[in-house]
Design a protein around this motif. Structure first.
Motif, PDB file in Angstrom:
ATOM      1  N   ARG A 193       0.856  -1.282   0.182  1.00  0.00           N
ATOM      2  CA  ARG A 193      -0.029   0.069  -0.156  1.00  0.00           C
ATOM      3  C   ARG A 193       0.873   1.196  -0.119  1.00  0.00           C
ATOM      4  NH1 ARG A 193      -5.113  -2.017   1.218  1.00  0.00           N
ATOM      5  NH2 ARG A 193      -5.586   0.089   1.770  1.00  0.00           N
ATOM      6  N   LEU A 194       0.870   1.960  -1.063  1.00  0.00           N
ATOM      7  CA  LEU A 194       2.027   2.892  -1.261  1.00  0.00           C
ATOM      8  C   LEU A 194       1.257   4.227  -1.546  1.00  0.00           C
ATOM      9  CD1 LEU A 194       3.314   0.894  -4.358  1.00  0.00           C
ATOM     10  CD2 LEU A 194       4.132   0.539  -1.878  1.00  0.00           C
ATOM     11  N   LEU A 195       1.979   5.262  -0.370  1.00  0.00           N
ATOM     12  CA  LEU A 195       1.462   6.769  -0.287  1.00  0.00           C
ATOM     13  C   LEU A 195       2.771   7.436  -0.891  1.00  0.00           C
ATOM     14  CD1 LEU A 195      -0.567   8.366   1.170  1.00  0.00           C
ATOM     15  CD2 LEU A 195       0.890   8.466   3.256  1.00  0.00           C
ATOM     16  N   GLU A 196       2.093   8.422  -1.597  1.00  0.00           N
ATOM     17  CA  GLU A 196       2.871   9.220  -2.176  1.00  0.00           C
ATOM     18  C   GLU A 196       2.176  10.666  -2.180  1.00  0.00           C
ATOM     19  OE1 GLU A 196       5.528  10.762  -3.519  1.00  0.00           O
ATOM     20  OE2 GLU A 196       7.043   9.151  -3.322  1.00  0.00           O
ATOM     21  N   ILE A 197       2.853  11.917  -2.211  1.00  0.00           N
ATOM     22  CA  ILE A 197       2.358  13.256  -2.574  1.00  0.00           C
ATOM     23  C   ILE A 197       1.576  13.093  -3.960  1.00  0.00           C
ATOM     24  CG2 ILE A 197       3.499  14.414  -1.085  1.00  0.00           C
ATOM     25  CD1 ILE A 197       5.440  15.357  -3.132  1.00  0.00           C
ATOM     26  N   THR A 198       0.814  14.129  -4.330  1.00  0.00           N
ATOM     27  CA  THR A 198      -0.166  14.098  -5.443  1.00  0.00           C
ATOM     28  C   THR A 198       0.787  14.266  -6.848  1.00  0.00           C
ATOM     29  OG1 THR A 198      -1.788  14.968  -4.108  1.00  0.00           O
ATOM     30  CG2 THR A 198      -2.065  14.669  -6.327  1.00  0.00           C
ATOM     31  N   PRO A 199       1.636  15.030  -6.663  1.00  0.00           N
ATOM     32  CA  PRO A 199       2.389  15.055  -7.972  1.00  0.00           C
ATOM     33  C   PRO A 199       3.470  13.926  -8.132  1.00  0.00           C
ATOM     34  CG  PRO A 199       3.065  16.949  -6.485  1.00  0.00           C
ATOM     35  CD  PRO A 199       2.061  15.900  -5.857  1.00  0.00           C
ATOM     36  N   ALA A 200       3.874  13.028  -7.355  1.00  0.00           N
ATOM     37  CA  ALA A 200       4.620  11.816  -7.599  1.00  0.00           C
ATOM     38  C   ALA A 200       3.518  10.599  -7.882  1.00  0.00           C
ATOM     39  CB  ALA A 200       5.390  11.520  -6.439  1.00  0.00           C
ATOM     40  N   LEU A 201       2.409  10.850  -7.867  1.00  0.00           N
ATOM     41  CA  LEU A 201       1.646   9.361  -8.420  1.00  0.00           C
ATOM     42  C   LEU A 201       1.841   9.031  -9.632  1.00  0.00           C
ATOM     43  CD1 LEU A 201      -1.591  10.403  -6.340  1.00  0.00           C
ATOM     44  CD2 LEU A 201      -0.106   8.619  -5.739  1.00  0.00           C
ATOM     45  N   LYS A 202       2.127   9.853 -10.576  1.00  0.00           N
ATOM     46  CA  LYS A 202       2.266   9.344 -11.944  1.00  0.00           C
ATOM     47  C   LYS A 202       3.354   8.481 -12.043  1.00  0.00           C
ATOM     48  CE  LYS A 202       2.381  10.484 -16.902  1.00  0.00           C
ATOM     49  NZ  LYS A 202       3.480  11.047 -17.391  1.00  0.00           N
ATOM     50  N   ALA A 203       4.463   9.212 -11.525  1.00  0.00           N
ATOM     51  CA  ALA A 203       5.727   8.150 -11.289  1.00  0.00           C
ATOM     52  C   ALA A 203       5.770   6.730 -10.682  1.00  0.00           C
ATOM     53  CB  ALA A 203       6.782   9.178 -10.674  1.00  0.00           C
ATOM     54  N   LEU A 204       4.657   6.885  -9.498  1.00  0.00           N
ATOM     55  CA  LEU A 204       4.321   5.797  -9.004  1.00  0.00           C
ATOM     56  C   LEU A 204       3.887   4.848  -9.849  1.00  0.00           C
ATOM     57  CD1 LEU A 204       4.799   4.286  -6.180  1.00  0.00           C
ATOM     58  CD2 LEU A 204       2.761   5.467  -5.184  1.00  0.00           C
ATOM     59  N   GLU A 205       2.840   5.375 -10.693  1.00  0.00           N
ATOM     60  CA  GLU A 205       2.117   4.423 -11.427  1.00  0.00           C
ATOM     61  C   GLU A 205       3.280   3.625 -12.397  1.00  0.00           C
ATOM     62  OE1 GLU A 205      -0.785   6.486 -13.807  1.00  0.00           O
ATOM     63  OE2 GLU A 205      -1.925   7.000 -11.693  1.00  0.00           O
ATOM     64  N   GLY A 206       4.254   4.232 -12.800  1.00  0.00           N
ATOM     65  CA  GLY A 206       5.183   3.602 -13.682  1.00  0.00           C
ATOM     66  C   GLY A 206       6.020   2.564 -12.736  1.00  0.00           C
ATOM     67  N   VAL A 207       6.281   2.883 -11.355  1.00  0.00           N
ATOM     68  CA  VAL A 207       7.040   1.893 -10.529  1.00  0.00           C
ATOM     69  C   VAL A 207       6.111   0.699 -10.461  1.00  0.00           C
ATOM     70  CG1 VAL A 207       7.890   1.340  -8.449  1.00  0.00           C
ATOM     71  CG2 VAL A 207       8.268   3.770  -9.323  1.00  0.00           C
ATOM     72  N   VAL A 208       4.683   0.825 -10.493  1.00  0.00           N
ATOM     73  CA  VAL A 208       3.743  -0.166 -10.004  1.00  0.00           C
ATOM     74  C   VAL A 208       3.622  -1.178 -11.407  1.00  0.00           C
ATOM     75  CG1 VAL A 208       1.449  -1.089  -9.767  1.00  0.00           C
ATOM     76  CG2 VAL A 208       2.372   0.812  -8.301  1.00  0.00           C
ATOM     77  N   MET A 209       3.807  -0.365 -12.706  1.00  0.00           N
ATOM     78  CA  MET A 209       4.037  -1.282 -13.828  1.00  0.00           C
ATOM     79  C   MET A 209       4.954  -2.088 -13.893  1.00  0.00           C
ATOM     80  SD  MET A 209       2.806   2.013 -16.383  1.00  0.00           S
ATOM     81  CE  MET A 209       3.279   1.237 -18.224  1.00  0.00           C
ATOM     82  N   GLU A 210       6.119  -1.780 -13.428  1.00  0.00           N
ATOM     83  CA  GLU A 210       7.466  -2.470 -13.150  1.00  0.00           C
ATOM     84  C   GLU A 210       7.187  -3.695 -12.114  1.00  0.00           C
ATOM     85  OE1 GLU A 210      10.734   0.763 -13.572  1.00  0.00           O
ATOM     86  OE2 GLU A 210      11.485  -1.376 -14.137  1.00  0.00           O
ATOM     87  N   LEU A 211       6.461  -3.100 -11.277  1.00  0.00           N
ATOM     88  CA  LEU A 211       6.319  -4.274 -10.109  1.00  0.00           C
ATOM     89  C   LEU A 211       5.456  -5.549 -10.650  1.00  0.00           C
ATOM     90  CD1 LEU A 211       5.377  -2.371  -6.865  1.00  0.00           C
ATOM     91  CD2 LEU A 211       7.385  -3.867  -7.228  1.00  0.00           C
ATOM     92  N   ASP A 212       4.489  -5.005 -11.457  1.00  0.00           N
ATOM     93  CA  ASP A 212       3.569  -5.965 -12.218  1.00  0.00           C
ATOM     94  C   ASP A 212       4.310  -6.735 -13.409  1.00  0.00           C
ATOM     95  OD1 ASP A 212       1.150  -5.041 -11.125  1.00  0.00           O
ATOM     96  OD2 ASP A 212       0.693  -3.520 -13.002  1.00  0.00           O
ATOM     97  N   ASP A 213       5.137  -6.228 -13.738  1.00  0.00           N
ATOM     98  CA  ASP A 213       6.201  -6.762 -14.787  1.00  0.00           C
ATOM     99  C   ASP A 213       7.005  -8.107 -14.320  1.00  0.00           C
ATOM    100  OD1 ASP A 213       4.879  -5.379 -16.496  1.00  0.00           O
ATOM    101  OD2 ASP A 213       6.396  -4.275 -16.928  1.00  0.00           O
ATOM    102  N   CYS A 214       7.270  -7.873 -12.761  1.00  0.00           N
ATOM    103  CA  CYS A 214       8.230  -8.763 -12.331  1.00  0.00           C
ATOM    104  C   CYS A 214       7.342 -10.217 -12.116  1.00  0.00           C
ATOM    105  CB  CYS A 214       8.779  -8.241 -10.833  1.00  0.00           C
ATOM    106  SG  CYS A 214       9.965  -6.800 -11.141  1.00  0.00           S
ATOM    107  N   ALA A 215       6.138 -10.187 -12.355  1.00  0.00           N
ATOM    108  CA  ALA A 215       5.277 -11.205 -11.912  1.00  0.00           C
ATOM    109  C   ALA A 215       5.727 -12.154 -10.417  1.00  0.00           C
ATOM    110  CB  ALA A 215       5.315 -12.407 -13.120  1.00  0.00           C
TER     111      ALA A 215
END
Ligand code: NAI
Length: 327
Positions: A38-60
């Motif tokens: 459960r990942l908390l960020e400030i609003t302006p960093a949420l887009k970058a965080l979405e990218g990190v989550v894409m990479e987490l997904d990609d690790c399966a």
């Protein structure tokens, strides 16, 4: 149980997060038990965080049971068993210490309140974001329903650095180094203690037999290692900080090794003359999610002076945040 461990990470889109999330998701903390992030960020960093989550997904990752992201602490902390508070305001150009403490105070008062409101009953809170000890104190004071012993600040990186330096000096493998202690604040005043540490079961200070090295090389190298990494890398330690964050949380939840101890900054009960209530680093053993301060160590004058100096700095920080109305 096989229910996922719910782990919150703040500052998840930052440098440490980029290393930490992948270690957590791969099962390094839970030894294969499923984990929900459960990942908390400030609003302006949420887009970058979405990218990190894409990479987490990609690790399966087989042990990753789910990921939720957001900028609302009360939503992200809902039901968490562990909260790793990494996100903090770095010191910017021209920022005074008071500015730094108030900027972080705003973050850690709000997060303490949110944890108090919505975290699971068994929550443990580890603070990595600097000034870590005082941020942990602020979060603790703003979470009156969470027992004080559930809050800790990270000095495990300092502890691991001290082990590594001692191993290099003595030629021993890191696995032979035990009973290392970091006392005091996670700052340049910290005191890494070789008088109680052991190398293959023998007293470390005696094994080294070189007070000049201990005093003028070992202690400053450990205490100023963060600055040396910034100097070399152009940015602050991140992978090692993430690794230490995992080590600290794993030992807290699942226990420290038999015959050894670890360093954690915890709310003082007055042990070793550290004023009650300060979040200061001690030698601790951990078992079943609880820590206890190792008792009965002899503290000589050399160690006493260094512990006192670091603890005095913690008392100053506490006085400053008290004055700012943060605790
Ligand atoms: P970073 O600046 O790369 O990342 C910090 C992240 O926190 C940013 O993405 C930022 O948007 C986020 N953030 C800021 N305010 C937030 C809030 N209110 N809620 C949620 N997220 C928020 O920094 P880095 O390198 O990842 O370091 C993080 C912290 O860890 C710093 O305070 C650093 O000084 C500290 N640190 C502590 C160490 C220790 O041993 N205790 C070792 C190394 C770093």
């Amino acid at each position: 149980s096989s229910a996922p461990l719910k782990v919150a990470v703040t500052g998840a889109a930052g440098q440490i997060g980029y290393s930490l999330l992948f270690r957590l998701a791969s099962g390094a903390l839970t030894n294969g038990r499923p984990i929900e992030l459960r990942l908390l960020e400030i609003t302006p960093a949420l887009k970058a965080l979405e990218g990190v989550v894409m990479e987490l997904d990609d690790c399966a990752f087989p042990s990753l049971a789910g990921v939720e992201i957001g900028d609302d602490a009360e939503k992200i902390f809902d039901g968490v068993n562990l909260a790793l508070l990494v996100g903090a305001r770095p010191r910017g150009p021209g920022m005074e210490r008071g500015d730094l403490l108030s900027a972080n105070g705003a973050i850690f008062t709000a997060q303490g309140k949110a944890l108090n409101a919505v975290a699971a009953d068994d929550v443990r809170i580890g603070v990595t974001g600097n000034p870590a000890n005082t941020n942990a104190l602020i979060a603790h004071k703003n979470a009156p329903d969470i027992p004080a012993e559930r809050f800790s600040a990270l000095t495990r990186l300092d502890h691991n650095r001290a082990i590594s330096q001692l191993a290099a000096k003595t030629g021993a493998p890191v696995t032979d180094i035990t009973k290392m202690t970091i006392w005091g604040n996670h700052s340049a005043t910290q005191y890494p203690d070789l008088f109680h540490a052991e190398v293959a079961g023998k007293n470390a200070a005696e094994t080294v037999g070189d007070q000049d090295w201990l005093e003028n090389t070992f202690i400053p190298t450990v205490a100023k290692r963060g600055a040396a990494i910034i100097e070399a890398r152009g940015s602050s330690s991140a992978a090692s900080a993430a690794s230490a964050t995992v080590d600290a949380a794993r030992d807290w939840l699942f226990g420290s090794a038999e015959g050894d101890w670890v360093s954690m900054a915890v709310v003082s009960d007055g042990s070793y003359g550290v004023p009650e209530g300060l979040v200061s680093s001690f030698p601790v053993t951990t078992k079943d999610g609880d820590w206890s301060i190792v008792q009965g160590l002899d503290i000589d004058d050399f160690s006493r002076a260094r512990i006192d100096a670091s603890v005095a700095e913690l008392a100053d920080e506490r006085d400053a945040v008290t004055e700012l109305g943060l605790i």
